[in-house]
Design an enzyme around this catalytic site. Structure first.
Site, PDB file in Angstrom:
ATOM      1  N   LYS A   1      28.800 -22.469  63.187  1.00  0.00           N
ATOM      2  CA  LYS A   1      28.300 -21.323  64.236  1.00  0.00           C
ATOM      3  C   LYS A   1      29.440 -21.416  65.534  1.00  0.00           C
ATOM      4  O   LYS A   1      29.484 -21.911  66.824  1.00  0.00           O
ATOM      5  CB  LYS A   1      27.247 -21.561  65.221  1.00  0.00           C
ATOM      6  CG  LYS A   1      26.598 -19.972  65.665  1.00  0.00           C
ATOM      7  CD  LYS A   1      26.039 -20.500  67.342  1.00  0.00           C
ATOM      8  CE  LYS A   1      26.800 -21.125  68.004  1.00  0.00           C
ATOM      9  NZ  LYS A   1      27.895 -19.247  69.422  1.00  0.00           N
TER      10      LYS A   1
ATOM     11  N   GLU B   1      36.438 -29.990  85.617  1.00  0.00           N
ATOM     12  CA  GLU B   1      37.504 -28.727  84.641  1.00  0.00           C
ATOM     13  C   GLU B   1      37.792 -27.404  85.460  1.00  0.00           C
ATOM     14  O   GLU B   1      36.954 -27.036  84.973  1.00  0.00           O
ATOM     15  CB  GLU B   1      36.605 -29.092  83.480  1.00  0.00           C
ATOM     16  CG  GLU B   1      37.769 -29.121  81.914  1.00  0.00           C
ATOM     17  CD  GLU B   1      37.154 -29.062  80.497  1.00  0.00           C
ATOM     18  OE1 GLU B   1      35.636 -28.317  80.364  1.00  0.00           O
ATOM     19  OE2 GLU B   1      37.687 -29.353  80.157  1.00  0.00           O
TER      20      GLU B   1
END
Ligand code: TXE
Length: 500
Positions: free
Chosen positions: A188, A396
């Protein structure tokens, strides 16, 4: 040469895709369709079906049947290797097309996309050898009456969920190794970058992969992704993406069938520069480490930790590099830094830049959007006077934003480098071998670079320490990750009776 002649043109119409089950495309039909606009130009480039849970079940059934009847795992290594080698050759044949769609959907520079696609072909070629080399172990020292074997068997049906930053590369860091092990796949891709995953499924069928061994479902993470991680008939799941979704993957595995997991999650990767480094090389490497793929890499070198005696000079050198780097249209051959892949990511990066300012960091350069008339671009950004508690030093950002923190001793450099929940990658720049080795040993990171950064290839494994993930991909380690180990005791000759 006229610059405009080195720019590829945009497609006149978006390309329509189906999803891929049992060796063939299933057309979108009456399903909803996701229309993807090129992040560099805001024009529609692909149309991708939103699969339903029934579609996912169909894909899992197909992979399950292909695994259970041994049409792939029952072949010998030579036969599996032949398919992987042919797939490598077909990737090379279709490299231009794959790179074009990668750039259209992701916004990365076309020259970079081409280099990545060549690297992907190489991974298939390398993994073909591994399909033949994979083996177990034996114990011939258990006495005359016993032989021990340790065999490796493929885990089964593997679900792969990939992100949008390296749609083809991250896929190819997994698929050839998973196939080399004998497993079958339901992939996916990210909803915004599905095209090249579908093209790979086409290629594998053409290369002779038996039907059902590579299936691709498309759609959003919260629907079809969530259903895949919870699926009781999927034996293993390889997830690459955010740490937040990684946590959901672990929870879902616990709730469903305890599927085996491989996780590659976020990073906040240190670049440690000592005063005795070749500073010119280091400045170039540091700029590359955060500029490459617009800093949208889990392994981007986003924290510059530099020896105080050269910190000011070095930050000027990096700023000069940023001033020269070519930011612009991803379809232009000269571009080195392209567009930000999604609106959401663009907002996230700009919000972090604003946070850096309000938290008191000193902006040396960048910090703003660049206007090319269309698309979304962010100038490479450098912050000094960054402290350990600031969010730009801890979280991040996933964009072209570099923070600088100075250090005085080797121990302090190591301490700053390890002061993070992540442990994906790290670089050290020094001409002193003792320092380089000390830092390499003591900094917690799954990938390490000495006097370089972001080097890679199919031989060496990938993966993280701490909250950057579980397990390893690529290389023989990557193949073994998708196997289970079976111990076999074999009695030789007459059994010593239990009952006289
Ligand atoms: O990631 P998500 P996003 C980091 C980076 C970025 C942040 C968010 O910091 O800013 O993550 O990016 C699928 N069940 N990384 O939101 O959501 C989704 O469809 C199952 C680091 O794009 O984690 C896509 O295919 N699947 C990273 C994939 O997960 C789900 C690369 C990644 O999307 C799901 C990308 C769910 N509930 C982002 N929700 C790296 N390590 O390189 C989403 N997905």
């Amino acid at each position: 040469m006229d610059k405009s002649s080195t720019r590829l043109s945009l497609p006149t119409n978006p390309r329509e895709f189906g999803f891929f089950v049992d060796g063939a495309y299933v057309p979108a039909g009456s399903r909803e369709v996701f229309s993807r606009n090129s992040p560099g130009h805001d024009v529609p480039v692909t149309r991708i079906p939103k699969c339903t849970e029934e579609d996912l079940d169909m894909a899992v059934d197909s992979a399950r049947a292909a695994f259970d009847d041994r049409r792939w795992s029952g072949l010998n290594g030579q036969a599996r290797a032949a398919v992987l080698l042919r797939a490598g050759a077909l990737i090379r044949e279709r490299a231009k097309e794959i790179a074009y769609f990668e750039t259209l959907e992701n916004g990365k520079p076309i020259s970079q996309a081409r280099a990545e696609v060549a690297g992907c072909a190489d991974m298939f070629e390398y993994a073909s050898g591994l399909a033949r080399s994979l083996h177990g172990d034996s114990f011939n020292n258990l006495g005359d009456g016993m032989l021990g074997l340790v065999t490796r068997e493929p885990v089964g049906v593997v679900g792969i969920i990939t992100p949008w930053n390296f749609p083809f590369l991250i896929l190819c860091e997994r698929v050839p190794y998973i196939l080399a092990s004998g497993c079958t796949i339901v992939a996916k891709p990210s909803e915004v970058t599905s095209a090249t995953t579908l093209i790979l499924a086409e290629i594998l069928t053409e290369a002779g992969l038996p039907h059902g061994c590579m299936n691709v479902v498309t759609g959003s993470g919260s629907t079809i992704g969530q259903a895949l991680i919870e699926h009781p008939r999927v034996d293993m799941l390889s997830f690459t993406g955010s740490t937040a979704v990684g946590r959901r993957v672990v929870e879902a595995a616990g709730r469903s069938n305890f599927k085996k997991l491989g996780l590659e999650l976020g990073g906040k990767n240190p670049q440690i520069v000592f005063a005795d480094a070749d500073l010119e090389d280091a400045a170039d490497g540091v700029a590359f480490g955060i500029g490459f793929n617009t800093g949208q890499c889990c392994v981007s070198g986003s924290r510059l930790i530099v020896e105080r005696t050269v910190a000011e000079k070095f930050s000027q050198m990096v700023r000069d590099k940023f001033a020269k780097v070519v930011v612009g249209d991803p379809l232009d051959e000269a571009t080195q830094i392209g567009a930000i892949t999604t609106d959401a990511q663009n907002r996230t990066i700009m919000a972090y830049i604003e946070k850096g300012r309000t938290e008191g960091a000193r902006l040396i350069c960048g910090g703003e959007q660049m206007d090319f008339g269309r698309g979304r671009y962010i100038a490479p950004t450098l912050f000094a006077d960054v402290t350990a508690e600031m969010s730009i030093a801890r979280e991040e950002i996933f964009g072209p934003v570099l923070t600088i923190m100075p250090f005085d001793t080797v121990d302090e450099a190591i301490k700053i480098a390890n002061d993070t929940e992540y442990g994906l990658a790290a670089s050290v720049w020094t001409k002193n071998i003792d320092k380089a080795l000390m830092v390499t040993r003591r900094v917690q990171a799954g990938r390490f670079w000495v006097n370089t950064t972001l080097a890679g290839g199919p031989e060496l494994p990938l993966g993280g320490f701490k909250q950057s993930g579980w397990g390893r991909e690529a290389g023989m380690y990557g193949v073994e990750e998708y196997t289970q180990i079976k111990s076999v005791h074999i009695e030789i000759g007459k059994r010593t009776p239990w009952i006289a």
